[in-house]
Motif scaffolding. Structure first.
Motif, short mmCIF file in Angstrom:
data_model
loop_
_atom_site.label_atom_id
_atom_site.label_comp_id
_atom_site.label_asym_id
_atom_site.label_seq_id
_atom_site.Cartn_x
_atom_site.Cartn_y
_atom_site.Cartn_z
N LEU A 171 33.72 26.49 22.25
CA LEU A 171 33.93 25.11 21.80
C LEU A 171 32.62 24.51 21.31
O LEU A 171 32.59 23.85 20.25
N ARG A 172 31.53 24.74 22.05
CA ARG A 172 30.24 24.21 21.63
C ARG A 172 29.79 24.81 20.30
O ARG A 172 29.34 24.09 19.41
N VAL A 173 29.92 26.11 20.19
CA VAL A 173 29.52 26.77 18.94
C VAL A 173 30.37 26.28 17.77
O VAL A 173 29.85 26.04 16.67
N SER A 174 31.67 26.12 17.99
CA SER A 174 32.55 25.62 16.92
C SER A 174 32.13 24.22 16.48
O SER A 174 32.15 23.90 15.28
N LEU A 175 31.77 23.38 17.44
CA LEU A 175 31.32 22.02 17.12
C LEU A 175 30.04 22.06 16.30
O LEU A 175 29.92 21.36 15.28
N TYR A 176 29.07 22.89 16.70
CA TYR A 176 27.81 22.97 15.99
C TYR A 176 28.00 23.55 14.58
O TYR A 176 27.36 23.12 13.62
N VAL A 177 28.89 24.53 14.45
CA VAL A 177 29.18 25.11 13.13
C VAL A 177 29.77 24.05 12.21
O VAL A 177 29.40 23.94 11.03
N THR A 178 30.70 23.26 12.74
CA THR A 178 31.32 22.20 11.93
C THR A 178 30.29 21.16 11.49
O THR A 178 30.27 20.75 10.32
N LEU A 179 29.43 20.74 12.41
CA LEU A 179 28.40 19.77 12.06
C LEU A 179 27.46 20.33 10.99
O LEU A 179 27.11 19.62 10.03
N LEU A 180 27.07 21.59 11.15
CA LEU A 180 26.14 22.19 10.20
C LEU A 180 26.75 22.31 8.80
O LEU A 180 26.14 21.89 7.81
N LEU A 181 27.95 22.86 8.71
CA LEU A 181 28.57 23.09 7.40
C LEU A 181 28.93 21.79 6.69
O LEU A 181 28.64 21.61 5.51
N ALA A 182 29.55 20.87 7.44
CA ALA A 182 29.93 19.59 6.83
C ALA A 182 28.69 18.80 6.44
O ALA A 182 28.63 18.23 5.33
N GLY A 183 27.70 18.76 7.32
CA GLY A 183 26.49 18.01 7.03
C GLY A 183 25.75 18.55 5.83
O GLY A 183 25.34 17.79 4.94
N GLU A 184 25.57 19.88 5.75
CA GLU A 184 24.82 20.47 4.64
C GLU A 184 25.54 20.28 3.31
O GLU A 184 24.92 19.93 2.30
N THR A 185 26.85 20.51 3.29
CA THR A 185 27.61 20.38 2.04
C THR A 185 27.60 18.96 1.51
O THR A 185 27.29 18.71 0.33
N ILE A 186 27.92 18.01 2.37
CA ILE A 186 27.99 16.60 1.95
C ILE A 186 26.61 16.09 1.55
O ILE A 186 26.46 15.40 0.53
N ALA A 187 25.59 16.43 2.34
CA ALA A 187 24.23 15.94 2.06
C ALA A 187 23.71 16.49 0.73
O ALA A 187 23.07 15.77 -0.05
N THR A 188 23.97 17.76 0.44
CA THR A 188 23.50 18.35 -0.81
C THR A 188 24.16 17.68 -2.02
O THR A 188 23.49 17.36 -3.01
#
Length: 374
Positions: free
Chosen positions: A36-53
């Motif tokens: 669950l923790r890893v899934s949360l961190y993966v979601t934050l990383l992918l969504a954050g990087e895509t939207i921010a770029t």
């Protein structure tokens, strides 16, 4: 009874030479909390990087010119995580005693955070210049080279071994980035279409990727050798203090260069209006902070290698979205570069999968031999 089990687990970790508190590979498949923790961190990383770029490119496309501001939004979001400190339960006195013995001094920790903060500021500045001079699709493809840099840095800092799959990935990612050197962007109508600016953007993108990979490897090294703590507070500290240092560096650069004087005029002349200018800035800040938390969290839970691999998953997503929203041209060279980069990513990810499977196979082998003897 629970205390006895806890002490037994601590003894098991020390005997096996694993850092206290880090989930071992054998336990991960059956640990739903870890998943669950890893899934949360993966979601934050992918969504954050895509939207921010995408928001960063939108800022430049619609009249934004301040690379200092674009760099600042990557860092200044760390206060958003400060309320999380209030939800962290204080450690028991016994744990505190162990922590004092296993962690380094305040001075050492300060040097770690300052050093990482300076590196973060450097690669964020390079990132901003790369995004300014390159179309977002080209920039995203060049950023895939961070995996190659991560392999080199992890070899020296994190005992990462070079295997055939890793070497294959390095070759493919190097070829992919090299192909984009000869890529010309005739569709660009602004100054970034000039050859000199394209070369500057390419160099900055490569430098930013190298800097990001170095920060990941050093963060992993700091968790293993210096902090020696694997808690949510450790994640917050690693995401907050280096960002604070990097923010101070960028703010000095913003005011020292006089760039702050142009921000008011830039907001007035922004093509989408003042409100959109503010919303893009806020959205970028939140997205980059989500990316930062996700990245550091994956380093703590798994490794810097895994964090970098997950970050590269955005590779096929961002160029496609860039074609849709910014009408970037998807030329033949870009398609070949994308194919090679995805191939390199798959090769890299497969090696990580193989490494995770080895402890499970080694554990199952003795059990199988015991059954045969019976």
């Amino acid at each position: 009874m629970m205390e006895l089990e806890s002490e037994t687990q601590e003894l098991h970790l020390r005997v096996n030479g694993e850092p206290e508190g880090k989930v071992s590979t054998e336990e991960r498949c059956h640990n739903y909390s870890w998943r669950l923790r890893v899934s949360l961190y993966v979601t934050l990383l992918l969504a954050g990087e895509t939207i921010a770029t995408l928001l960063g490119r939108l800022y430049y496309e619609k009249g934004g010119k301040s690379t200092w501001l674009e760099t600042l939004v990557q860092l200044v979001g760390f206060p958003l995580t400060l309320p999380c400190y209030y939800y962290i339960k204080p450690e028991p006195s016994k744990t505190k005693t162990i922590t004092k013995k296993t962690t380094s001094s305040f001075l050492t920790l300060s040097l770690v955070y300052i050093g990482l903060g300076l590196l973060v500021a450097g690669h964020c500045i390079l990132y901003s210049f790369g995004l300014l001079y390159l179309p977002v699709s080209t920039f995203s493809l060049i950023s895939a080279s961070q995996l190659a840099f991560n392999a080199v840095f992890s070899y020296f800092l994190n005992s990462q071994k070079f295997t055939p799959f890793i070497l294959n990935s390095l070759v493919l990612l190097t070829i992919s980035s090299t192909l984009l050197v000869i890529q010309h962007e005739p569709e660009s109508s602004n100054s970034s279409s000039s050859n000199s600016n394209y070369v500057i953007g390419y160099i900055c993108a490569i430098g930013g990727s190298a800097g990001y990979s170095l920060v990941l490897s050093l963060t992993d090294y700091a968790f293993e050798k210096i902090l020696k703590k694997y808690t949510f507070k450790a994640i917050l500290d690693m995401a907050t203090y280096p960002s604070l240092v990097a923010t101070c560096v960028v703010v000095v650069g913003l005011f020292g260069s006089g760039g702050w004087k142009m921000l008011s005029t830039e907001m007035q002349e922004f093509k989408l209006g003042k409100n959109s200018y503010v919303l893009i800035t806020i959205g970028s800040t939140i997205s980059w902070q989500a990316f930062s938390i996700g990245s550091v969290g994956l380093i703590l839970e798994v490794s810097s290698l895994f964090s970098n691999v997950i970050s590269t998953i955005c590779l096929p997503v961002v160029p496609v979205l860039a074609v849709v929203f910014f009408r970037d041209e998807m030329s033949g060279i870009k398609l070949i570069a994308m194919f090679l980069a995805i191939w390199g990513f798959v090769s890299y990810a497969y090696q990580h999968y193989v490494d995770d499977r080895k402890p499970e196979e080694e554990q199952e082998l003795p059990q199988h031999e015991e059954k045969e003897e019976m």
